[in-house]
Every structure is written in C-alpha cells, then in structure tokens.
Design a protein around this motif. Structure first.
Motif, PDB file in Angstrom:
ATOM      1  N   GLY A  39      -5.392   0.331   2.302  1.00 40.64           N
ATOM      2  CA  GLY A  39      -5.557   0.181   3.749  1.00 40.64           C
ATOM      3  C   GLY A  39      -6.944  -0.301   4.119  1.00 40.64           C
ATOM      4  N   THR A  40      -7.182  -0.407   5.410  1.00 40.99           N
ATOM      5  CA  THR A  40      -8.476  -0.876   5.913  1.00 40.99           C
ATOM      6  C   THR A  40      -9.596   0.081   5.539  1.00 40.99           C
ATOM      7  N   TYR A  53     -11.129  -9.685   6.532  1.00 39.41           N
ATOM      8  CA  TYR A  53     -11.292  -8.702   5.457  1.00 39.41           C
ATOM      9  C   TYR A  53      -9.970  -8.531   4.724  1.00 39.41           C
ATOM     10  N   ALA A  85      -2.442  -2.881   0.940  1.00 41.75           N
ATOM     11  CA  ALA A  85      -2.375  -2.885   2.402  1.00 41.75           C
ATOM     12  C   ALA A  85      -1.057  -2.214   2.774  1.00 41.75           C
ATOM     13  N   SER A  86      -1.055  -1.439   3.846  1.00 39.31           N
ATOM     14  CA  SER A  86       0.111  -0.562   4.043  1.00 39.31           C
ATOM     15  C   SER A  86       1.370  -1.303   4.466  1.00 39.31           C
ATOM     16  N   GLY A 118      -3.399   2.816   4.914  1.00 35.98           N
ATOM     17  CA  GLY A 118      -3.505   1.850   6.000  1.00 35.98           C
ATOM     18  C   GLY A 118      -2.849   2.377   7.268  1.00 35.98           C
ATOM     19  N   THR A 119      -3.396   1.987   8.408  1.00 37.27           N
ATOM     20  CA  THR A 119      -2.855   2.533   9.665  1.00 37.27           C
ATOM     21  C   THR A 119      -1.541   1.859  10.087  1.00 37.27           C
ATOM     22  N   ASP A 120      -1.249   0.680   9.537  1.00 42.10           N
ATOM     23  CA  ASP A 120      -0.085  -0.069  10.022  1.00 42.10           C
ATOM     24  C   ASP A 120       1.238   0.668   9.815  1.00 42.10           C
ATOM     25  N   SER A 144      -8.584   4.008   8.707  1.00 40.36           N
ATOM     26  CA  SER A 144      -9.645   3.534   9.586  1.00 40.36           C
ATOM     27  C   SER A 144      -9.209   2.199  10.157  1.00 40.36           C
ATOM     28  N   MET A 145      -9.855   1.814  11.235  1.00 38.61           N
ATOM     29  CA  MET A 145      -9.529   0.535  11.862  1.00 38.61           C
ATOM     30  C   MET A 145     -10.537  -0.533  11.478  1.00 38.61           C
ATOM     31  N   LYS A 192       1.464   3.780  16.154  1.00 37.38           N
ATOM     32  CA  LYS A 192       0.237   2.991  16.320  1.00 37.38           C
ATOM     33  C   LYS A 192       0.393   2.204  17.606  1.00 37.38           C
TER      34      LYS A 192
END
Ligand code: SIN
Length: 365
Positions: A39-40, A53, A85-86, A118-120, A144-145, A192
């Motif tokens: 994730g981020t 990124y 990445a999520s 990842g937040t997604d 995190s964002m 989200k």
C-alpha cells in the motif's frame, strides 16, 4: 532502497537516536505482530509513474524501524506478508492472511496484530478478517494516504496510532478495527470516501467509534454489532467467484448474463437507490437465479438499508437483500456463504441466507 526514502528514513533514525530511545522491548510489554502487506504506507516516489509514486515498495522492517517510538508501546515483531498495492488484493491472499492472524493469536502468543495495507481495498480485507478470525484479540488495520517520500508522510504517525490501539485493553472484543488520521473505525460499515485527503475513511452509519488523541486511545461508542461472526475457512480454501454488477440508467441484463457465463456463482447488484435496477437488468437477474446463481441486491448509495421486498419483490425475483452491507462487503459475505454451503452440506450449513445478511452474523462455532 529508493534514494529519497533512504534520506527520510535516515532522518527518522537520527531523530530516534537523538531522543535516546530504548533499542530493545521492555519486559512485560504486550507482544504485537506487525504484518505488512504493502500500500501507500509502503509507497515510494517514482518520477516515471503517472501517480507520482509506487505503492508497496518499502520493506516491513524499514517501515517499523522508521518509528522507533513503537518500542515504548509494545514488543513489536515484524513480518512481510506480501508487498502489493491493495487493488491487487484477492480472496486467495485474504484466506492466507486470515490463517496467519489466527495462528499468531491462537498459537504463537501474540496479544494483538497490526496489519499495514493499502487504503483502496482495506475495507474489504478488514471485513473478510472480521468474518473469519477466531478470537477477540485486537486486530488493527492501518494505511496512509501519502507515501513514505512525501513532504509530510502520514504513515509513521498512523502506524504508531495503530499499535497504540492494538495494545489498548479497551480494544478487546471490538472486532477488526481500522485506524487512519487519528480515527478508529469498525470494519463492517467502513468505506473510503476520499481519493486524496489524509482523512480518507468514513463510516456508513455510526461514524468513527474512537480516536487516538495526543497518544491516548478513546472509545466513545460500543461495538455496533454484539457478537462476532465466524466463518472458519481452511488456509488453502478457494473461494467461489462472486461478481458485482453496477446498476445505472440504461443498464442492460446482458451484463448479468456475462457474469454467469464467466462462472460467477453469486452476483451482487450495486443497485440504484434501494437496490433497484432497470427492468432489463431484473430480467437478467431472474435468468441468473433460474440457473442457481445467488443474487444479492445491494446499493451504490453509501448510506441506508436495502430492505427486502421494498421496491423490488425479492420473493418474486428469488433474490436476497444486503441490508446494511455495501456491495463489496455483501460480496465477501456471499463468497463465504457459498463456500460453506458447497463444502459442508451438513444440516448446520442449511442456512437461512437472508438471515445471514440481516443479522450480519451467523455464528457456526
Ligand atoms: C493502495 O491501496 O495500495 C494504494 C492507495 C493507498 O494505499 O492509499
């Protein structure tokens, strides 16, 4: 390690040394497993990337080393579960992740688990674990964002908050929790709601149930749902395909035929309003149900309940309604239900499927 991250990381370590922090865990501290999935929060700047990124690049050990203050809270152990990445999460990973968390809490003496993610799709993974974990110890998701290389990354403080929540005695028996931007959420009604802002999460009903303020964990709401669901799943389980079909003005039923042709054993309609859809779509739903596909009506609207037999007759269409569950959460519950029905056809799995959506739980222990 990327150059930019390296300098940020080195700066954090120097600050930590300047603060004179303990290098080792103090005796009697709670034992926390930090499972990193990417994730981020593990993201690094990439000037060649259109997004600026790449998510899922920094190693778990480096993420944790950049927050040495964690040692004041817990005896933290770190494990790189995956580094993606999520948007690339899937049910195979969920099944293995759930098994790993169960093992850590039930067999390895960990008091709590923190999962960086990842937040997604965090709301999906957290809800999967909510339904498949076997014990009440705190399990806290965090992301995190902003990537590690941002001017002001939010990952380190979010990670600190998550470990703080994980060791708080008040976090027991609250199901799977999610922390971001100092807020604590339950997984069941999390979504989200902002693509960019650091305060990216919202709750469909109750709002956050707590906060981490100036280093203290405060809860101001009881868990929405009393009893934990438990859909035990073996570590090598392959979950059935369940598709989501998004309804819109002019949506045609052949999108549903296509999902069935692709092998979906279940379909969730992200309906308009109260789980609505065009007449053509509804005809497609009825064709799917006739072929044995389980169809759940949910809604593309973030707030409100999709009630049974309200605007569409579920009795007539042979559908289920999702009640408070979002299409993504309804899809996960449907995957688990279909798995259990098809793998364990004993009487205890002759489920009242609609009840599983209404109550949110079906405790089959
Ligand atoms: C991801 O979900 O992996 C990318 C976005 C994020 O973590 O905020």
């Amino acid at each position: 390690m990327n150059k930019l991250y390296k300098s940020a990381f080195t700066a954090s370590l120097l600050l930590a040394l300047a603060a004179g922090l303990q290098p080792a865990a103090a005796e009697g501290q709670p034992k926390v497993l930090i499972l990193a999935t990417g994730g981020t929060i593990a993201g690094v700047a990439n000037t060649n990337s259109p997004t600026g990124y790449d998510a899922g690049k920094v190693k778990a050990t480096d993420l944790v080393a950049a927050v040495p203050q964690l040692r004041q809270l817990a005896d933290c152990h770190v494990e790189q579960f995956c580094n993606i990445a999520s948007q690339d999460m899937n049910s195979d990973i969920w099944v293995r992740l759930s098994a790993r968390v169960n093992e850590a809490l039930l067999k390895e003496g960990y008091n709590s688990v923190v999962i960086t993610h990842g937040t997604d799709t965090m709301e999906e993974t957290a809800f999967f674990l909510e339904n498949t974990l076997q014990c009440d110890n705190p399990v806290v998701f965090v992301g995190s964002m902003r990537p590690t290389t941002a001017i002001s990354p939010d990952g380190p403080s979010n990670l600190y908050d998550a470990v703080h929540v994980a060791v708080s005695p008040e976090s027991q028996k609250r199901g799977v929790l999610v922390t971001l931007g100092g807020k604590i959420f339950e997984s069941r009604d999390l979504f989200k709601n902002d693509i960019n802002h650091v305060d990216a999460f919202s709750s469909r009903y109750n709002g956050p149930i707590g906060r981490v303020d100036a280093g203290d964990v405060h809860y101001f709401a009881n868990p929405i749902h009393g009893e934990r669901p438990y859909w035990g799943i073996p570590a090598d389980a392959v979950l059935p395909r369940v598709d989501i079909v998004h309804a819109y003005a002019g949506c045609t039923g052949d999108t549903i035929d296509a999902a069935v042709a692709n092998g979906a054993q279940g379909i969730v309609i992200a309906g308009t309003g109260n789980g609505n859809m065009t007449q053509d779509c509804l005809a497609g739903v009825k064709r799917a149900v006739e072929k044995g596909v389980i169809v759940v009506r949910s809604s593309r609207i973030p707030h409100g309940f999709v009630n049974r037999n309200h605007e569409i007759s579920d009795d007539d269409a042979g559908t289920l309604s999702s009640y408070d569950l979002s299409p993504e959460h309804a899809r996960i519950l449907l995957q688990l239900l279909i798995y259990h029905i098809s793998h364990e056809p004993s009487p205890k799995y002759q489920l009242d499927l609609q009840k599983c959506f209404e109550s949110g739980y079906f405790v089959n222990k």
